[in-house]
Design an enzyme around this catalytic site. Structure first.
Site, mmCIF file in Angstrom:
data_model
loop_
_atom_site.group_PDB
_atom_site.id
_atom_site.type_symbol
_atom_site.label_atom_id
_atom_site.label_comp_id
_atom_site.label_asym_id
_atom_site.label_seq_id
_atom_site.Cartn_x
_atom_site.Cartn_y
_atom_site.Cartn_z
ATOM 1 N N GLU A 183 32.544 22.419 54.488
ATOM 2 C CA GLU A 183 32.619 21.624 55.908
ATOM 3 C C GLU A 183 31.926 20.499 55.839
ATOM 4 O O GLU A 183 32.538 19.452 56.461
ATOM 5 C CB GLU A 183 31.783 22.661 56.788
ATOM 6 C CG GLU A 183 31.323 22.159 58.103
ATOM 7 C CD GLU A 183 30.674 23.013 59.068
ATOM 8 O OE1 GLU A 183 29.988 23.840 58.465
ATOM 9 O OE2 GLU A 183 30.972 22.991 60.352
ATOM 10 N N GLU A 202 31.392 32.267 63.925
ATOM 11 C CA GLU A 202 32.221 31.289 64.606
ATOM 12 C C GLU A 202 33.882 31.580 64.289
ATOM 13 O O GLU A 202 34.292 32.233 65.453
ATOM 14 C CB GLU A 202 31.946 29.861 64.166
ATOM 15 C CG GLU A 202 32.354 28.983 64.867
ATOM 16 C CD GLU A 202 31.541 27.644 64.881
ATOM 17 O OE1 GLU A 202 30.510 27.453 64.286
ATOM 18 O OE2 GLU A 202 32.107 26.539 65.383
HETATM 19 C C1 BGC Z 1 33.355 23.832 63.779
HETATM 20 C C2 BGC Z 1 34.336 22.769 63.604
HETATM 21 C C3 BGC Z 1 34.468 22.099 64.770
HETATM 22 C C4 BGC Z 1 33.360 21.542 65.216
HETATM 23 C C5 BGC Z 1 33.445 20.783 66.775
HETATM 24 C C6 BGC Z 1 32.153 23.272 64.426
HETATM 25 O O1 BGC Z 1 31.288 24.205 64.645
HETATM 26 O O2 BGC Z 1 33.029 24.627 62.633
HETATM 27 O O3 BGC Z 1 34.933 22.544 62.385
HETATM 28 O O4 BGC Z 1 35.745 21.328 64.752
HETATM 29 O O5 BGC Z 1 32.408 22.529 65.503
HETATM 30 O O6 BGC Z 1 33.162 19.613 66.300
#
Ligand code: BGC
Length: 907
Positions: free
Chosen positions: A758, A474
Site C-alpha cells: 500500500e 476494510e
Molecule cells: C484504502 C485505500 C483507499 C483509501 C482512500 C484506504 O483505507 O485502503 O486504498 O483508496 O483508503 O483514500
C-alpha cells in the site's frame, strides 16, 4: 469450396464458455479464428441458433439464422432472434468467409442458457431459520434442509438460488457447484445475484434431500471498519428453486417455503474479517442426505423480501483457484510455531489433524514477520482473521473454513496435537475466476518479481469486487484503487465481465446528484449514516476515486471492444461529469468538497531537505474533471451521440483554459511544483500548445533532484512513466523503474515483498514498519506500473479507433539495460505476442498477430533496408503490407501471422 485451413474456436457468449443462467436479453456472441495463413481475415459470418445440437444440423427447428452477413467483426455480435424465455437453452454455431469469399467449416456447437428473467418465475419464498439469535454478534451458522421425491427419470434439472448473507449448497450429501462466497457481493438493496446450477447428475430417483448453510458474509457480518455489522440487514435468508424436467416431459418444482427445517451445526461463527470457529463435535452427519431424521430440527420463517432485485451474475464466480504448499515451519523468538507459505496470498488454509475430541487447533494469519522475526498482526487492525478448529477425534480430520477469507503469507499454529509437519497445512487461493491473459518477462529478475507481485495483488484483491486490500478490517471496493489499476488488470487477466458487474453496482449506488461513492458496493455511506464522521465527509464524490465511473467503462471498451458497456454506463458517466460541472460552476475550477488527493504521496517529512508541497486538491479535481469530460466526449462519439460529443468538447476547452489560468504560470511552472501536478497536466493534455516540453523538463528536474526518485501517490503514479516516455524522457522512466531505494517499485522487492504494498515504505529500510493503522502489504494501486511494462517495455497497445486489439499496436521501447522482454496478451481475437531481444547482429522482434486483426509494428532501426522479416527484405516479405521510416523507427503494417523482424546493428 471450404477453406479447411481456417478454423473457429473459443466460442463465447457474454465472455463465457457455454454459460447457464444468464440474463442478457440479447447475449453477445464472439469467436476466434485460427489460421496458419498470414493476413487471415473474416469478411462475412453466419450464426445459427437452434434448440438442440441436432437442430443446428437440420434445416428446420432453428431459432435464429443470421444469414450471411458481410462483416469483418468476430466479437460481440448480439443475438437478434425472437425474444428468449426463462430457462431457454440455445445451441449455436458459426462459420465465416475469408478474404477470397471462401467459407470455413462450421464451428463445433456451443450453447448458452437463460436464467430466470422475471420475478414471477420465482415460485420460491424467502425463508430464514426459526432459531433464537443475538444479532449484535456473530452467531452459529444455520443449516436449512428439505427432503423431496423424484418420481421418474430426469432429463434435466436446475436450481436457482440466492441468499441474504452467504450460502453453501449440498444435494444428497454432495456440494453443489464449485463456487465460493456465493451469491457474491453487490449493492444488495438494489441488485442481488442468484446462481444457476445443473443438478441433473446429482438427483436420484426416489428420496432426495437438499441442504444449505448460511453465513453472515458482507450482508450482516463485520464490514467497513469501526466494528460495524448488519449493514444491509440483520436476518439471514435463503431463496431456492429446483426445476426438474422428466424424460417423459413432466416438470416438478421444489422451492423454499414454510415446510423446510432448520438447525445450527458445527460452525460457531464465520465472518469475513474475524475468521471462523468450527466445532466438529457438533457436526450433523448426513444432514443433506435423504433419510436423515430432522424431527429434532426447528422450522423456518417465511420472510418478506424483494425478488425484483434478483439478477444473474455477469462476472466470473469466486473459486478455489490454486493450492500452495508451505515452504518452511519456523519457531519465532517469542516461541510461536509459524508456517511460511512463501507467498502473500488470499484464501484460507486446509488443516489436516489427528487428535482427541475437544482438542482445539488455532490458525492465525499474518502477512509479515516483524524485524525480530515475530508474528505481526498489528496492521490487521480489528480483523482477527483466525480459524479455530475443535476436533471430534477418531482419525484424520480435514478442515477448511466456509464464509471467510484471509490475506496472509504466515500462519501461526497453536494447539496442534503432536508436531505439525509441512503437510499439515495447505494454502487455498481463492479469487474471481478470471482467465489469465497476460504474460510479461524480461531480463531483469527484479522486474520479473515486480510483475509477479502485481499479478498476486490482482488475484488477492479481485474477490467478486475489486478491493483495496484483503486482510485488515476494510477489504472494500475502493473506486480510486480500481480506476488506477484497471488498465494493468486488463493485461493480466480477462476482467471485462468482472468490471461489467461492478460498474452496474457503481451506477446503482450513484446518488441523486450523480455523485459516486468512495467504495462500491457502497458500504461506507451506510456506516457514516449511523456514525457521521464530519468534515464534509459523506462517503461520496472524491476526485480520482469517483472518476472510476468514467475511466473503468472506457478502459473495458478499449481493451475488449465492448461497446455495450459504454451504452449501459453512459448515463452513469454523464451524471458524474454533470456533478463535477455543477461543483466547478462558472469558473470551471472544482475547489469544493472532500478529496483524498494524491493519496500516500511522499510526504515532506520523508526528506526534510526537499521542499514539501502537496499537489493541491483543486488542481487534481479540475484535472480529472477535464479528463473524464474528454473520455465522455469520445464515448459520445463512439455511441453516435453527436450533440453530446460537441457539448462535452466545448466544456473540455473551457476547463482546460481555466486550468491553465489557475494552476500554470507564464513560464510553465505549475502550482505546487509537484511531480503529480506535471504528470496530470501532461497526461491529460491540459497545457497550452508548445508548453509541454517545459513541464516535462520541470518534472524531470524534480526526479533528478531527488536522485532519480518519484514522489507521487495513488493519483500521479500510474501515469508517471508514461508521461516521461511520451515526452522524450524514456531514459528517466527506466531510471525510475530500475531504482532500488525508497521510494520506488523495486524497493519493496529488495525487502522481500511478494505482493504490492500500500505504501512505498510499508517496511522501512531499518526493518521497522509504517504506521500500523494503515499498512497493507497487499494493495494493487502501485502495481499500475504494469501498464507501462506491457505497453512500453513490451510494446503492446490498443488503438482507440479499433479497440479490443482489432488494430494491434506493437512497439517496444528499449532501455534500462534490458536485453530482452517477452510479452503476450490473449485478446478477444487471440494471442498477441511481442518478444524482443538484443542479439549479436542487432535486434530481433518476434510478433504474433491473431487472425482477423492487423498490426502496426514499430521497430527501432535507422532504415527500412536494415530490417528483415524471416530473413527476407521487408519489401518482399509475405504479409508485410507496407513499411516506412518515422524518425528512429521503421513502421511496418502487417495482417495476421507470426513474424520475425530483425534489425542490423548500425555502427
Ligand atoms: C484504502 C485505500 C483507499 C483509501 C482512500 C484506504 O483505507 O485502503 O486504498 O483508496 O483508503 O483514500
Amino acid at each position: 469450396m471450404n477453406n479447411s485451413s481456417l478454423q473457429l474456436t473459443n466460442l463465447r457468449c457474454e465472455y463465457k464458455v457455454n454459460p447457464i443462467g444468464i440474463d442478457a436479453l440479447q447475449p453477445r456472441l464472439s469467436w476466434q479464428m485460427v489460421s496458419k495463413e498470414r493476413g487471415a481475415r473474416q469478411t462475412a459470418y453466419q450464426v445459427l441458433v437452434a434448440d438442440s445440437t441436432d437442430g443446428l444440423d437440420a434445416t428446420e427447428g432453428h431459432i435464429w439464422d443470421s444469414g450471411k452477413v458481410s462483416s469483418g467483426e468476430s466479437i460481440h455480435h448480439p443475438y437478434q432472434g425472437p425474444p428468449l424465455r426463462s430457462g431457454q437453452r440455445c445451441y449455436w454455431k458459426v462459420r465465416v468467409w475469408d478474404t477470397h469469399d471462401q467459407p470455413s467449416e462450421w464451428s463445433t456447437p456451443a450453447f448458452w442458457e437463460m436464467g430466470l428473467l422475471s420475478p414471477f418465475d420465482w415460485k420460491a419464498e424467502w425463508i430464514g431459520p426459526d432459531l433464537k439469535e443475538d444479532k449484535s454478534s456473530p452467531q452459529q451458522c444455520p443449516m436449512l434442509r428439505k427432503a423431496f421425491r423424484v418420481e421418474g427419470s430426469v432429463r434435466s434439472a436446475r436450481t436457482y438460488v440466492t441468499s441474504l448473507g452467504l450460502y453453501e449448497l449440498e444435494l444428497n450429501g454432495r456440494r453443489v457447484g464449485d463456487q465460493v462466497l456465493t451469491p457474491g457481493w453487490t449493492s444488495y438493496d438494489k441488485r442481488l445475484q442468484y446462481q444457476t446450477y445443473d443438478l441433473t447428475e446429482l438427483l436420484q430417483e426416489g428420496e432426495n434431500a437438499v441442504g444449505a448453510r448460511l453465513g453472515d458474509g458482507w450482508y450482516r457480518g463485520y464490514l467497513g471498519f469501526r466494528n460495524n455489522r448488519n449493514l444491509y440487514g440483520d436476518t439471514l435468508a435463503l431463496l431456492l428453486q429446483i426445476e426438474i424436467t422428466y424424460k417423459d416431459g413432466r416438470t416438478q418444482h421444489v422451492a423454499t417455503d414454510g415446510s423446510w427445517r432448520s438447525a445450527t451445526g458445527p460452525i460457531l461463527y464465520s465472518d469475513i474479517y474475524k475468521g471462523e470457529s468450527y466445532d466438529a463435535r457438533l457436526e450433523k452427519a448426513l444432514w443433506s442426505r435423504a433419510g436423515y431424521d430432522d424431527s429434532g430440527w426447528s422450522g423456518v420463517r417465511v420472510i418478506s423480501h424483494s425478488k425484483e432485485i434478483l439478477v444473474a451474475p455477469p462476472g466470473p464466480p469466486v473459486r478455489k483457484v490454486q493450492e500452495i504448499r508451505p515452504i518452511r515451519i519456523l519457531k519465532t523468538p517469542k516461541g510461536e510455531t509459524v508456517f511460511d507459505f512463501g507467498q502473500n496470498m488470499v484464501g484460507w488454509v486446509r488443516l489436516r489433524v489427528r487428535g482427541n475430541a475437544g482438542d482445539v487447533t488455532t490458525l492465525r494469519h499474518a502477512e509479515v514477520l516483524d524485524k525480530e522475526g515475530n508474528f505481526y498482526v498489528a496492521n490487521l487492525r480489528a480483523a482477527e482473521q483466525t480459524a479455530r478448529y475443535t476436533l471430534k477425534g477418531g482419525g484424520e480430520e480435514v478442515y477448511e473454513p466456509h464464509f471467510t477469507f484471509q490475506g496472509f503469507r504466515y500462519v501461526a499454529v497453536e494447539g496442534y496435537p503432536g508436531e505439525p509437519s509441512l503437510s499439515s497445512l495447505t494454502g487455498i487461493v481463492i479469487h474471481s475466476d478470471m482467465t489469465p491473459t497476460g504474460g510479461f518477462e524480461c531480463s531483469s529478475p527484479l522486474i520479473n518479481q515486480l510483475q509477479k507481485n502485481i499479478v498476486w495483488g490482482q488475484k488477492g484483491n479481485f474477490v467478486d469486487v475489486p478491493t483495496d486490500c484483503p486482510q485488515r478490517d476494510e477489504r472494500l471496493g475502493w473506486t480510486g484503487d480500481a480506476q488506477v489499476f484497471i488498465r494493468t488488470a486488463c493485461f493480466n487477466m480477462d476482467v471485462a465481465a468482472f468490471f461489467a458487474k461492478w460498474l452496474k453496482d457503481l451506477a446503482a449506488d450513484q446518488n441523486e446528484e450523480g455523485s459516486v461513492p468512495f467504495v462500491v458496493p457502497d458500504a461506507l455511506s451506510k456506516v457514516f449514516r449511523s456514525q457521521p464522521p464530519g468534515g464534509g465527509f459523506n462517503g461520496f464524490g472524491s476526485t480520482a476515486w469517483a472518476d472510476a465511473a468514467v475511466i473503468c467503462p472506457w478502459t473495458v471498451y478499449l481493451c475488449y471492444g465492448d461497446r455495450r458497456i459504454l451504452e449501459e454506463q453512459y448515463d452513469s458517466m454523464a451524471k458524474w461529469v454533470a456533478y463535477m460541472q455543477k461543483q466547478a460552476g462558472e469558473a470551471y475550477i472544482w475547489n469544493t468538497g472532500f478529496h483524498f488527493g494524491d493519496w500516500l504521496a511522499i510526504f515532506p517529512e520523508s526528506n526534510p531537505l526537499i521542499p514539501p508541497p502537496r499537489t493541491p486538491n483543486d488542481l487534481i479535481a479540475t484535472a480529472f474533471f477535464a479528463y473524464s469530460t474528454s473520455i465522455l466526449e469520445q464515448t459520445a462519439r463512439v455511441l453516435g451521440k453527436k450533440g453530446d460529443a460537441k457539448a462535452y468538447g466545448a466544456l473540455l476547452k473551457k476547463i482546460k483554459k481555466a486550468f491553465c489560468e489557475e494552476f500554470v504560470s507564464k513560464r510553465g511552472r505549475m502550482d505546487s511544483n509537484t511531480q503529480t501536478a506535471y504528470v496530470l497536466a501532461l497526461m491529460f493534455d491540459l497545457l497550452p500548445e508548445g508548453e509541454s516540453p517545459k513541464a516535462a523538463k520541470r518534472l524531470v528536474d524534480d526526479i533528478r533532484k531527488r536522485g532519480n526518485h518519484l514522489s507521487t501517490g495513488f493519483v500521479g503514479t500510474p501515469y508517471l512513466c508514461h508521461v516521461l516516455s511520451q515526452n522524450g524522457y524514456l531514459d528517466v522512466a527506466y531510471d525510475l523503474l530500475a531504482q532500488e531505494t525508497f521510494p520506488s517499485w523495486l524497493y519493496p522487492i529488495k525487502m522481500g515483498s511478494t505482493t504490492i504494498w500500500e505504501r512505498w515504505d510499508g517496511i522501512k529500510p531499518d526493518g521497522s514498519f509504517q504506521d500500523a493503522s494503515m499498512n497493507s502489504f497487499n494493495h494493487y494501486a502501485y502495481g499500475a506500473i504494469g501498464h507501462w511494462l506491457y505497453s512500453v517495455v513490451g510494446g503492446h497497445d490498443v488503438d482507440p479507433d479499433a479497440p479490443g486489439y482489432k488494430h494491434v499496436l506493437i512497439g517496444p521501447q528499449l532501455g534500462g539495460g534490458l536485453t530482452y522482454a517477452r510479452t503476450s496478451v490473449d485478446s478477444m481475437y487471440g494471442k498477441i505476442t511481442s518478444d524482443w531481444k538484443l542479439t549479436e547482429k542487432g535486434f530481433r522482434l518476434d510478433v504474433a498477430v491473431p487472425p482477423n486483426t492487423h498490426a502496426t509494428v514499430r521497430i527501432p532501426a535507422s532504415s527500412v533496408d536494415h530490417v528483415t522479416e524471416s530473413g527476407r527484405p521487408l519489401s518482399g516479405a509475405e504479409g508485410v503490407e507496407s513499411a516506412h521510416q518515422d524518425g528512429k523507427w521503421i513502421v511496418v503494417e502487417v495482417g495476421s501471422g507470426d513474424f520475425i523482424f530483425e534489425a542490423a546493428k548500425v555502427s
